[in-house]
Design a protein around this motif. Structure first.
Motif, mmCIF file in Angstrom:
data_model
loop_
_atom_site.group_PDB
_atom_site.id
_atom_site.type_symbol
_atom_site.label_atom_id
_atom_site.label_comp_id
_atom_site.label_asym_id
_atom_site.label_seq_id
_atom_site.Cartn_x
_atom_site.Cartn_y
_atom_site.Cartn_z
ATOM 1 N N HIS A 165 18.352 52.696 64.932
ATOM 2 C CA HIS A 165 18.130 52.150 63.592
ATOM 3 C C HIS A 165 19.407 51.595 62.961
ATOM 4 O O HIS A 165 19.593 51.672 61.758
ATOM 5 C CB HIS A 165 17.502 53.208 62.676
ATOM 6 N N ALA A 166 20.313 51.054 63.765
ATOM 7 C CA ALA A 166 21.567 50.508 63.255
ATOM 8 C C ALA A 166 21.383 49.041 62.891
ATOM 9 O O ALA A 166 20.569 48.324 63.471
ATOM 10 C CB ALA A 166 22.655 50.649 64.302
ATOM 11 N N ASN A 167 22.138 48.602 61.900
ATOM 12 C CA ASN A 167 22.154 47.197 61.497
ATOM 13 C C ASN A 167 23.585 46.699 61.541
ATOM 14 O O ASN A 167 24.499 47.425 61.169
ATOM 15 C CB ASN A 167 21.620 47.027 60.065
ATOM 16 N N GLN A 168 23.752 45.451 61.973
ATOM 17 C CA GLN A 168 25.094 44.883 62.057
ATOM 18 C C GLN A 168 24.974 43.367 61.947
ATOM 19 O O GLN A 168 24.062 42.771 62.490
ATOM 20 C CB GLN A 168 25.748 45.263 63.388
ATOM 21 N N THR A 169 25.937 42.777 61.260
ATOM 22 C CA THR A 169 26.024 41.323 61.184
ATOM 23 C C THR A 169 27.348 40.920 61.800
ATOM 24 O O THR A 169 28.399 41.440 61.425
ATOM 25 C CB THR A 169 25.963 40.839 59.720
ATOM 26 N N ASN A 170 27.297 40.009 62.772
ATOM 27 C CA ASN A 170 28.512 39.540 63.437
ATOM 28 C C ASN A 170 28.727 38.063 63.133
ATOM 29 O O ASN A 170 27.774 37.284 63.180
ATOM 30 C CB ASN A 170 28.413 39.709 64.956
ATOM 31 N N ASN A 171 29.950 37.695 62.861
ATOM 32 C CA ASN A 171 30.333 36.303 62.684
ATOM 33 C C ASN A 171 31.498 36.032 63.637
ATOM 34 O O ASN A 171 32.596 36.512 63.409
ATOM 35 C CB ASN A 171 30.762 36.025 61.238
ATOM 36 N N PHE A 172 31.218 35.328 64.714
ATOM 37 C CA PHE A 172 32.230 35.014 65.696
ATOM 38 C C PHE A 172 32.664 33.580 65.499
ATOM 39 O O PHE A 172 31.833 32.680 65.404
ATOM 40 C CB PHE A 172 31.709 35.191 67.128
#
Length: 131
Positions: free
Chosen positions: A122-129
């Motif tokens: 149930h983890a949430n993550q936003t990545n901006n590469f």
């Protein structure tokens, strides 16, 4: 996950609660007994049996560094076919992570060369590469 890996994983699954500590203690005792009993039944000496059980103690102190040593000892002892030992390991894993107890395979995660990874339920993550 093969049975020996289930046992190895359960041995270091954690000791956060009294229930987990008890199931872990039972598993460690079962592994210790299996290693000693098999060595002695094959005509090994008490000193050789202590060497095998020392692999367990070393693994509990340093799982990453002693993984292969204990895996080899468990394999030679036939732990992968010991249904009582495998069930004890599954009980530890079910106690540490009850939501995933039906899916023991969820304990294996290969993150080599991974980027922007979150491990867990149930983890949430936003990545901006950017390039």
């Amino acid at each position: 996950m093969d049975p020996v890996t289930v046992i190895l994983t359960a041995l270091v699954a954690g000791t956060s609660s009294a229930t987990v500590q008890e199931t872990s203690r039972v598993l460690c005792a079962a592994v210790r007994n299996r290693l000693a009993r098999v060595r002695e039944s094959r005509g090994g000496t008490a000193a050789e049996a202590k060497t095998d059980t020392a692999a367990l103690e070393a693994y509990l102190r340093d799982p990453a560094g002693q993984h292969e040593r204990l895996a080899r000892a468990l394999d030679l002892a036939g732990a992968g076919t010991d249904t009582e030992l495998i069930e004890a390991a599954r009980r530890v894993l079910a106690t540490t992570h009850p939501a995933s107890s039906g899916s023991i395979g969820s304990y294996l995660t290969d993150l080599r060369e991974a980027k922007g990874v979150v491990v867990g339920h149930h983890a949430n993550q936003t990545n901006n590469f950017s390039s």
